[in-house]
Design an enzyme around this catalytic site. Structure first.
Site, PDB file in Angstrom:
ATOM      1  N   ASP A  60      -2.231   2.428  -2.475  1.00 37.28           N
ATOM      2  CA  ASP A  60      -3.510   1.989  -3.037  1.00 37.28           C
ATOM      3  C   ASP A  60      -4.571   2.038  -1.949  1.00 37.28           C
ATOM      4  O   ASP A  60      -4.848   1.029  -1.299  1.00 37.28           O
ATOM      5  CB  ASP A  60      -3.357   0.581  -3.608  1.00 37.28           C
ATOM      6  N   LYS A  62      -7.598   3.443  -2.774  1.00 41.75           N
ATOM      7  CA  LYS A  62      -8.859   3.569  -3.534  1.00 41.75           C
ATOM      8  C   LYS A  62      -9.767   4.600  -2.874  1.00 41.75           C
ATOM      9  O   LYS A  62     -10.921   4.325  -2.504  1.00 41.75           O
ATOM     10  CB  LYS A  62      -9.545   2.216  -3.682  1.00 41.75           C
ATOM     11  N   ASP A  65     -14.362   9.344  -1.295  1.00 38.51           N
ATOM     12  CA  ASP A  65     -15.174  10.050  -0.302  1.00 38.51           C
ATOM     13  C   ASP A  65     -15.516  11.448  -0.823  1.00 38.51           C
ATOM     14  O   ASP A  65     -15.261  11.777  -1.996  1.00 38.51           O
ATOM     15  CB  ASP A  65     -14.403  10.103   1.024  1.00 38.51           C
TER      16      ASP A  65
END
Ligand code: O7M
Length: 217
Positions: A60, A62, A65
């Site tokens: 995880d 997240k 970019d």
């Protein structure tokens, strides 16, 4: 990740021994362990390999970019042994595609955050949730993240994605969500952290969640 017990443990502890101990106690009750920044930043990326030798690991991070940086991050995540990565969708389709392309090279999975479980998610996130869910269709991702604390959101997202994608749903236990309710509203897995790893008996707590799901009406 095989759908057996429909429970994913969020292993947000920061001590390696505690992480290994909890994972060892609950691995028979969980379909995967989710590992994120708290544990990796404290103990190093090697913890993913340690845990993934026992049970599938969802990393995880997240990821949020530009496409090239997303690719570089996902390469490191999959090199570490993770079976899946969690990424953000609000960065747009090109950034998401970079994660999926990298996952495909490694034969691994991607989950996209479509909505979040905390109160602050209503400030910005919920305005883009439906769009993220729609965008996730036909991208090659395995599923989306949607909140057990707001089962109407899970129901709505399920309508949007149909049966094409899975829903993994955090917020059960410490954040007040109910495992049986959110599975009934369309989630495939629940994600639970504190109520299991902070317990004196993590295996008993994990077993309770699994039984609640199996015995639900
Ligand atoms: O059961 P908890 O509250 O101790 O842990 C929940 C876990 O799910 C924790 O790792 C959170 O970072 C994560 N999570 C949420 O709680 N809410 C979200 O909206 C999204 C996540 C998550 O897993 O995102 C991928």
């Amino acid at each position: 990740m095989e759908k057996n017990n429909q429970l994913i443990l969020a292993l947000d502890v920061t001590e390696k021994n505690k992480a290994l101990d909890v994972a060892e106690k609950v691995y028979e009750y969980v379909d995967a362990v989710k590992i994120g920044y708290p544990l990796v930043l404290k103990t190093g990326i090697g913890i993913i390999e340690d845990i993934s030798s026992r049970v599938p690991v969802i990393a995880d991070f997240k990821v949020a970019d530009i496409p090239n940086t997303n690719r570089l991050i996902c390469e490191q995540v999959f090199n570490s042994g993770a079976d899946a990565v969690i990424v953000h969708g609000f960065t747009g389709r090109d950034s998401l595609d970079a994660c999926v392309a990298t996952a495909n090279e490694y034969n691994r999975q991607v989950f996209v955050v479509a909505d979040m479980s905390h109160p602050g998610a209503t400030e910005f996130f919920q305005q883009v949730s439906e769009k993220i869910a729609k965008m996730s269709l036909d991208t090659g991702v395995s599923g989306v993240v949607a909140p057990a604390t707001r089962t109407n959101s899970v129901e709505n997202i399920r309508k949007i994605i149909g049966n094409e994608l899975a829903i993994i749903s955090p917020g059960v236990g410490a954040q007040g969500g109910s495992a049986s309710d959110v599975i009934n509203k369309g989630a495939d897995w629940v994600i639970t952290g504190r109520s299991i790893y902070q317990s004196d008996s993590p295996d008993t707590e994990a077993k309770k969640v699994v039984q609640e799901i199996k015995n639900r009406n």
